[in-house]
Design a protein around this motif. Structure first.
Motif, PDB file in Angstrom:
ATOM      1  N   GLN A 236       0.800  -1.215   0.000  1.00  0.00           N
ATOM      2  CA  GLN A 236       0.000   0.000   0.000  1.00  0.00           C
ATOM      3  C   GLN A 236       0.839   1.275   0.000  1.00  0.00           C
ATOM      4  OE1 GLN A 236      -3.308  -0.235  -0.510  1.00  0.00           O
ATOM      5  NE2 GLN A 236      -2.770  -2.412  -0.669  1.00  0.00           N
ATOM      6  N   VAL A 237       2.116   1.181   0.379  1.00  0.00           N
ATOM      7  CA  VAL A 237       2.946   2.385   0.409  1.00  0.00           C
ATOM      8  C   VAL A 237       3.685   2.599  -0.908  1.00  0.00           C
ATOM      9  CG1 VAL A 237       3.263   2.060   2.884  1.00  0.00           C
ATOM     10  CG2 VAL A 237       5.043   1.261   1.320  1.00  0.00           C
ATOM     11  N   LEU A 238       3.563   1.643  -1.836  1.00  0.00           N
ATOM     12  CA  LEU A 238       4.248   1.759  -3.116  1.00  0.00           C
ATOM     13  C   LEU A 238       3.456   2.632  -4.080  1.00  0.00           C
ATOM     14  CD1 LEU A 238       5.238  -2.008  -3.587  1.00  0.00           C
ATOM     15  CD2 LEU A 238       6.725  -0.137  -2.816  1.00  0.00           C
ATOM     16  N   PRO A 239       4.124   3.233  -5.070  1.00  0.00           N
ATOM     17  CA  PRO A 239       3.394   3.925  -6.133  1.00  0.00           C
ATOM     18  C   PRO A 239       2.441   2.966  -6.843  1.00  0.00           C
ATOM     19  CG  PRO A 239       5.748   4.396  -6.241  1.00  0.00           C
ATOM     20  CD  PRO A 239       5.590   3.306  -5.228  1.00  0.00           C
ATOM     21  N   GLN A 240       1.322   3.493  -7.342  1.00  0.00           N
ATOM     22  CA  GLN A 240       0.267   2.649  -7.887  1.00  0.00           C
ATOM     23  C   GLN A 240       0.778   1.674  -8.950  1.00  0.00           C
ATOM     24  OE1 GLN A 240      -3.206   2.800  -6.827  1.00  0.00           O
ATOM     25  NE2 GLN A 240      -3.007   0.792  -7.748  1.00  0.00           N
ATOM     26  N   GLY A 241       1.615   2.149  -9.875  1.00  0.00           N
ATOM     27  CA  GLY A 241       2.103   1.279 -10.933  1.00  0.00           C
ATOM     28  C   GLY A 241       2.912   0.112 -10.402  1.00  0.00           C
ATOM     29  N   LEU A 242       3.813   0.381  -9.468  1.00  0.00           N
ATOM     30  CA  LEU A 242       4.630  -0.681  -8.877  1.00  0.00           C
ATOM     31  C   LEU A 242       3.783  -1.609  -8.026  1.00  0.00           C
ATOM     32  CD1 LEU A 242       7.415  -1.882  -8.489  1.00  0.00           C
ATOM     33  CD2 LEU A 242       7.830  -0.216  -6.651  1.00  0.00           C
ATOM     34  N   ARG A 243       2.814  -1.017  -7.306  1.00  0.00           N
ATOM     35  CA  ARG A 243       1.908  -1.838  -6.503  1.00  0.00           C
ATOM     36  C   ARG A 243       1.126  -2.809  -7.383  1.00  0.00           C
ATOM     37  NH1 ARG A 243      -2.691   1.475  -3.799  1.00  0.00           N
ATOM     38  NH2 ARG A 243      -0.851   2.718  -3.252  1.00  0.00           N
ATOM     39  N   ASP A 244       0.590  -2.310  -8.482  1.00  0.00           N
ATOM     40  CA  ASP A 244      -0.174  -3.167  -9.387  1.00  0.00           C
ATOM     41  C   ASP A 244       0.686  -4.303  -9.936  1.00  0.00           C
ATOM     42  OD1 ASP A 244      -2.378  -1.592  -8.980  1.00  0.00           O
ATOM     43  OD2 ASP A 244      -2.205  -0.497 -10.877  1.00  0.00           O
ATOM     44  N   PHE A 245       1.926  -3.982 -10.301  1.00  0.00           N
ATOM     45  CA  PHE A 245       2.833  -4.994 -10.839  1.00  0.00           C
ATOM     46  C   PHE A 245       3.108  -6.078  -9.792  1.00  0.00           C
ATOM     47  CE2 PHE A 245       7.238  -6.545 -11.315  1.00  0.00           C
ATOM     48  CZ  PHE A 245       7.112  -7.174 -12.558  1.00  0.00           C
ATOM     49  N   LEU A 246       3.405  -5.663  -8.564  1.00  0.00           N
ATOM     50  CA  LEU A 246       3.684  -6.619  -7.503  1.00  0.00           C
ATOM     51  C   LEU A 246       2.476  -7.514  -7.223  1.00  0.00           C
ATOM     52  CD1 LEU A 246       5.465  -7.660  -5.160  1.00  0.00           C
ATOM     53  CD2 LEU A 246       4.530  -5.817  -3.748  1.00  0.00           C
TER      54      LEU A 246
END
Length: 282
Positions: A236-246
């Protein structure tokens, strides 16, 4: 196995099958006096007859306040004041959000969310009056993650976690403990045909051991496997794009996994979309 628990009265909803049955077996072996409640009373009785120790089977429809209240009252009359309520009954429909039958969505909300709320409202006041008690709810990793194909199910589990967090604040200092277990995919009929993503498939017995651990040492939140909870929170603390990828790497796409709905037809027709819609099992 040694007798870890001695004599607490434990009431379990959705206890005829799956996780509920495993929890009942584990706690009964440990010395607890256990009552399993289920809409399928015949199956509950069959399960109780196969389990060790003192296990009662009673009818319980978590979507009906009178039925749930009668279940808890019957437990008190037969076994004594309830020390632990395990809110376990749950249902899941899997598929594209725009193909989900309205009845399936309604049943999930009524059983998973309203059933948990109802259990807390019915059990907690008596526990608070006694100055002690413990309500353990079997939720899901879907309380923090939302797999494609499980949107309504995830919504109910997010709601459960939010509700318990709020009530926990209200009960602070009362002696009443609240706990929530967030397992990934467990090998039960509810999960038939679904994928596990990056996590391994769990067994009902692993969830039962987690519940027994909470009975011995209460804490609010337990994730199974243990790494899933921190992963969900850190994402939840990651940028949206990186969060989605993870999350695409870690969380299963159940629509893609369930290419053939026949694997779930019997379960969903019996519990969610058919004329009976009678059983509950997380």
């Amino acid at each position: 196995m040694g007798r870890v628990l001695v004599g607490p009265v434990v009431a379990i909803t959705g206890g005829a099958r799956g996780i509920g049955r495993a929890v009942a077996a584990h706690l009964a072996r440990s010395g607890a006096r256990v009552a399993i409640g289920d809409r399928d009373l015949e199956q509950a009785r069959a399960s109780a007859g196969q389990l060790p120790g003192k296990v009662e089977a009673l009818g319980c429809d978590v979507t009906d306040t009178s039925s749930f209240s009668l279940f808890l009252q019957s437990v008190r009359e037969r076994l004594g004041p309830i020390d632990v309520l395990v809110n376990n009954a749950g249902l899941m429909w899997v598929g594209p959000f725009d193909q989900e039958p309205e009845e399936a969505a309604r049943r999930q909300i009524e059983v998973n969310l309203h059933g948990t709320i109802r259990g807390v409202k019915l059990a907690a006041p008596a526990m608070r009056e006694r100055g002690r008690g413990h309500i353990i709810t079997i939720a899901s990793a879907a309380a923090r993650l939302s797999p494609a194909g499980e949107s309504t199910y995830a919504a109910t589990k997010h709601g459960v976690l939010g509700y318990l967090s709020g009530v926990r604040s209200e009960l602070r200092g009362s002696g009443v403990q609240l706990s929530v277990v967030l397992p990934g995919v467990v090998r039960t009929e509810l999960a038939a045909g679904t994928a596990t993503g990056a996590a391994r498939l769990l067994t009902p017995e692993e969830v039962a051991r987690a519940v027994a651990g909470l009975v011995r040492r209460p804490r609010f939140e337990v994730s199974l496997p243990a790494h899933v909870g921190p992963l969900a929170r850190w994402a939840q603390v990651l940028p949206q794009g990186l969060r989605d990828f993870l999350l695409r790497l870690a969380v299963p796409d159940q629509i893609a996994a369930l290419a053939d709905k026949r694997a779930r037809h019997s379960y969903e027709e019996r519990n969610l979309t058919g004329p009976e819609s009678a059983g509950e099992e997380p």
